[in-house]
Design a protein around this motif. Sequence first.
Motif, short mmCIF file in Angstrom:
data_model
loop_
_atom_site.label_atom_id
_atom_site.label_comp_id
_atom_site.label_asym_id
_atom_site.label_seq_id
_atom_site.Cartn_x
_atom_site.Cartn_y
_atom_site.Cartn_z
N GLU A 89 -18.76 11.34 -10.24
CA GLU A 89 -19.15 11.05 -11.62
C GLU A 89 -17.96 10.90 -12.55
O GLU A 89 -18.07 10.30 -13.63
CB GLU A 89 -20.08 12.15 -12.14
N TYR A 90 -16.80 11.42 -12.14
CA TYR A 90 -15.59 11.28 -12.95
C TYR A 90 -14.70 10.13 -12.47
O TYR A 90 -13.67 9.85 -13.08
CB TYR A 90 -14.79 12.58 -12.93
N LEU A 91 -15.10 9.49 -11.37
CA LEU A 91 -14.25 8.44 -10.79
C LEU A 91 -14.81 7.04 -11.01
O LEU A 91 -14.04 6.09 -11.19
CB LEU A 91 -14.08 8.69 -9.28
N TRP A 92 -16.11 6.91 -10.96
CA TRP A 92 -16.71 5.57 -11.05
C TRP A 92 -17.77 5.56 -12.14
O TRP A 92 -18.55 6.50 -12.23
CB TRP A 92 -17.34 5.20 -9.70
N PRO A 93 -17.76 4.56 -13.03
CA PRO A 93 -16.99 3.30 -12.97
C PRO A 93 -15.63 3.35 -13.68
O PRO A 93 -15.03 2.30 -13.93
CB PRO A 93 -17.91 2.32 -13.67
N LEU A 94 -15.13 4.55 -14.03
CA LEU A 94 -13.85 4.64 -14.73
C LEU A 94 -12.75 3.90 -13.99
O LEU A 94 -11.94 3.18 -14.59
CB LEU A 94 -13.46 6.11 -14.91
N ALA A 95 -12.70 4.03 -12.64
CA ALA A 95 -11.64 3.40 -11.85
C ALA A 95 -11.65 1.88 -12.00
O ALA A 95 -10.60 1.23 -11.99
CB ALA A 95 -11.78 3.78 -10.38
N ALA A 96 -12.85 1.28 -12.15
CA ALA A 96 -12.94 -0.17 -12.30
C ALA A 96 -12.30 -0.62 -13.61
O ALA A 96 -11.56 -1.63 -13.64
CB ALA A 96 -14.40 -0.61 -12.25
N TYR A 97 -12.53 0.11 -14.68
CA TYR A 97 -11.94 -0.25 -15.97
C TYR A 97 -10.44 0.03 -15.99
O TYR A 97 -9.67 -0.71 -16.64
CB TYR A 97 -12.66 0.49 -17.10
N VAL A 98 -10.02 1.06 -15.29
CA VAL A 98 -8.59 1.33 -15.14
C VAL A 98 -7.91 0.16 -14.44
O VAL A 98 -6.82 -0.28 -14.83
CB VAL A 98 -8.35 2.64 -14.37
N SER A 99 -8.55 -0.37 -13.40
CA SER A 99 -7.98 -1.52 -12.67
C SER A 99 -7.83 -2.73 -13.58
O SER A 99 -6.81 -3.44 -13.53
CB SER A 99 -8.89 -1.88 -11.48
N LEU A 100 -8.83 -2.98 -14.41
CA LEU A 100 -8.77 -4.11 -15.33
C LEU A 100 -7.61 -3.95 -16.30
O LEU A 100 -6.83 -4.89 -16.54
CB LEU A 100 -10.09 -4.22 -16.10
N GLY A 101 -7.45 -2.77 -16.86
CA GLY A 101 -6.33 -2.51 -17.76
C GLY A 101 -4.99 -2.61 -17.07
O GLY A 101 -4.00 -3.03 -17.68
N ALA A 102 -4.96 -2.26 -15.80
CA ALA A 102 -3.69 -2.30 -15.05
C ALA A 102 -3.15 -3.72 -14.94
O ALA A 102 -1.93 -3.94 -14.96
CB ALA A 102 -3.88 -1.70 -13.66
N VAL A 103 -4.03 -4.70 -14.81
CA VAL A 103 -3.58 -6.10 -14.74
C VAL A 103 -2.89 -6.48 -16.05
O VAL A 103 -1.79 -7.06 -16.06
CB VAL A 103 -4.77 -7.04 -14.46
N VAL A 104 -3.51 -6.13 -17.16
CA VAL A 104 -2.95 -6.47 -18.48
C VAL A 104 -1.63 -5.74 -18.69
O VAL A 104 -0.63 -6.33 -19.13
CB VAL A 104 -3.96 -6.08 -19.60
N GLY A 105 -1.59 -4.45 -18.38
CA GLY A 105 -0.39 -3.66 -18.60
C GLY A 105 0.79 -4.11 -17.76
O GLY A 105 1.93 -4.17 -18.25
N THR A 106 0.54 -4.45 -16.52
CA THR A 106 1.63 -4.89 -15.65
C THR A 106 2.19 -6.23 -16.08
O THR A 106 3.40 -6.44 -16.10
CB THR A 106 1.16 -4.96 -14.19
#
Length: 253
Positions: free
Chosen positions: A76-93
Amino acid sequence: MLPTIAVLVALGCLSGVTTVLFGFGGGFVTVPVVYSVAAGGPDAMHVAVGTSAAVMVVNSLGATLALHRSGRLRREYLWPLAAYVSLGAVVGTLAATLAPDSLLHLLFAAYLVVTILDGVLRRGFLHGGAPRPLGRLTTTAGGVGIGVVASFLGVGGSVLTVPLLRRRGLPMVDAAAMANPLSLPVAVVATTLYLLGPGGPTGAVDVVAAAALLAGSLPTIAFARGLLPPIPDRAHAVAYLCLLVAALVAVLV
């Protein structure tokens, strides 16, 4: 060269301990270390961030698999949070690859200062509380923000997810455990983009430094889980902030 590799292996051991204790995956250790090794070279901070991301892929994956087998991960603390983290990671990198090296260095140090002060001055981090679920806004906008900042600075998700989950009432041991799988999408995205970037056949990733760091971190992760004694919750939180202070000193000096 050999003394440098020996130092990297030793510091890789330290990053293995921080992966187990704090879910760092090595970011706060490897960025200052690789930056020091590459200091004076072109794009030293970009190399440090790219190499840190590569190390975190392996460290975070190993720790995540071990935690999954032990049943310590809470979906419950991992999903869907991980999906949005991945999206932000593309922008940040992508933003980090375009940013001047000096700006990356400055923002890395600035974020450390902000995180340390926030942990000390604002209630909730040092003392914890009753566990509460993540809200929709925290999961979506918060997840994207975590991915952007973590990938831009090359520190994985733990720098943001540990304080976030801590303020949601999780004990430090659980917040650190969740940080490893939440760091993994940041590390994978950042490593891929840095490998494809300029700087040679491996882009902005120093393969020799990464291999030396992993030579120290992987055995340490394997052994540390069974050897490290339990840490009282408040002492665990204080140790987290102390490591951030050490990282700040390292990157400034």
